[in-house]
Write an enzyme that holds these catalytic residues in place. Structure first.
Site, PDB file in Angstrom:
ATOM      1  N   VAL A  64      61.240  17.217  79.558  1.00 24.72           N
ATOM      2  CA  VAL A  64      60.848  18.013  80.725  1.00 24.72           C
ATOM      3  C   VAL A  64      60.295  17.156  81.858  1.00 24.72           C
ATOM      4  O   VAL A  64      60.165  17.633  82.989  1.00 24.72           O
ATOM      5  CB  VAL A  64      59.833  19.107  80.341  1.00 24.72           C
ATOM      6  CG1 VAL A  64      60.459  20.125  79.406  1.00 24.72           C
ATOM      7  CG2 VAL A  64      58.561  18.506  79.726  1.00 24.72           C
ATOM      8  N   ASN A  90      54.713  25.062  80.348  1.00 19.84           N
ATOM      9  CA  ASN A  90      53.638  24.999  79.363  1.00 19.84           C
ATOM     10  C   ASN A  90      53.571  23.666  78.616  1.00 19.84           C
ATOM     11  O   ASN A  90      52.584  23.381  77.946  1.00 19.84           O
ATOM     12  CB  ASN A  90      53.830  26.155  78.368  1.00 19.84           C
ATOM     13  CG  ASN A  90      52.927  26.060  77.165  1.00 19.84           C
ATOM     14  OD1 ASN A  90      51.715  26.190  77.277  1.00 19.84           O
ATOM     15  ND2 ASN A  90      53.515  25.833  76.003  1.00 19.84           N
ATOM     16  N   SER A 141      43.982  24.052  81.822  1.00 15.98           N
ATOM     17  CA  SER A 141      42.975  23.966  80.766  1.00 15.98           C
ATOM     18  C   SER A 141      41.627  24.262  81.398  1.00 15.98           C
ATOM     19  O   SER A 141      41.466  24.160  82.624  1.00 15.98           O
ATOM     20  CB  SER A 141      42.957  22.556  80.156  1.00 15.98           C
ATOM     21  OG  SER A 141      41.792  22.332  79.377  1.00 15.98           O
ATOM     22  N   TYR A 154      43.825  13.510  80.835  1.00 16.75           N
ATOM     23  CA  TYR A 154      44.053  14.940  80.590  1.00 16.75           C
ATOM     24  C   TYR A 154      43.390  15.782  81.672  1.00 16.75           C
ATOM     25  O   TYR A 154      44.014  16.673  82.258  1.00 16.75           O
ATOM     26  CB  TYR A 154      43.523  15.307  79.204  1.00 16.75           C
ATOM     27  CG  TYR A 154      43.894  16.694  78.745  1.00 16.75           C
ATOM     28  CD1 TYR A 154      45.225  17.020  78.512  1.00 16.75           C
ATOM     29  CD2 TYR A 154      42.930  17.669  78.536  1.00 16.75           C
ATOM     30  CE1 TYR A 154      45.581  18.293  78.082  1.00 16.75           C
ATOM     31  CE2 TYR A 154      43.281  18.940  78.108  1.00 16.75           C
ATOM     32  CZ  TYR A 154      44.604  19.247  77.883  1.00 16.75           C
ATOM     33  OH  TYR A 154      44.958  20.512  77.461  1.00 16.75           O
TER      34      TYR A 154
END
Length: 254
Positions: A64, A90, A141, A154
């Site tokens: 992706v 996602n 998140s 992240y």
């Protein structure tokens, strides 16, 4: 009538717990689902978990974070069922837990590629193939609005997709296409467990128990709980929500 009757849906990171739970919800509500992940065998096993093969579900193994992979899963979806109504971007990876001064640069780049570039590519190439009135959802998140030591890649990636989402929401509004971010807290799954192993190693405390102690609801989410929020905003029930960060974190961010 079912919430997604005849709607064409794409779910990337489709073999993971949230992607798969969301695909199951879409399928229950009569959506047609293209499940996207890297490993064909894992995708096949994922389909078996949510009712097995059928005319309402297909899979595409793709990277992706690559233009070629993104174009392939979009083209295969459109050629099978027609234009897209729901894009759920996602797919994601967590990286490692390490201070900024010690963070591996190749890992940082990999996290940004999967978590940010992939969503950018998904929006870039899916939007021209979407029906007006559709819905784009991107998984961020709780650390897209907060952060903690050791997770620079992240957290940076999840902040970044919020900026992407807000831009797409404004650009697509003229076509009545909504774009929102889903911001889960810790989910009880293997992806989260790997993060918590890193927290345990870095702090010397049980990472899972530590996180539960700072979540006001006192527990991790179940993937199905987050998937129901995804379904709501994928469907016309969320018809006047766009440009939003939809928190699903048990109050962790407050």
């Amino acid at each position: 009538m079912a919430l997604l009757q005849g709607k064409v849906c794409i779910v990337t990171g489709g073999a993971g717990s949230l992607g798969l739970a969301s695909a199951a919800e879409f399928r229950r509500e009569s959506g047609r689902v293209m499940l996207v992940d890297r490993d064909p065998a894992v995708l096949e096993a994922a389909v078996a978990k949510i009712g097995g093969p059928g005319g309402d579900i297909a899979t595409c193994a793709a990277d992706v974070a690559s233009t070629e992979g993104t174009k392939r899963y979009i083209d295969e979806t459109v050629s099978r069922w027609g234009k897209i109504d729901v894009l759920f971007s996602n797919a994601g990876i967590s990286g490692v837990v390490a201070p900024v001064t010690e963070y591996p640069e190749d890992v940082f780049d990999a996290v940004m590629a999967v978590n940010v570039r992939a969503s950018f590519l998904a929006c870039k190439y899916a939007l021209p193939q979407m029906n007006d009135g559709g819905s784009i959802l991107i998984t961020a998140s709780v650390v897209g609005v907060t952060s903690d030591p050791g997770i620079c890649a992240y957290a940076t990636s999840k902040h970044a997709v919020i900026g992407l989402m807000r831009t797409v929401a404004k650009e697509a509004a003229g076509r009545n296409i909504r774009c929102n971010v889903i911001a889960p807290g810790p989910i009880d799954n293997g992806f989260q467990l790997e993060i918590e192993k890193g927290i345990t190693a870095a702090t010397g405390r049980d990472g899972t128990k530590l996180l539960d102690s700072i979540i006001p609801l006192g527990r991790h989410a179940r993937a199905e709980e987050i998937a129901r929020m995804v379904l709501f905003h994928a469907s016309d029930l969320g018809s006047f929500t766009t440009g939003s960060v939809l928190m699903a974190d048990g109050g962790m961010h407050i």
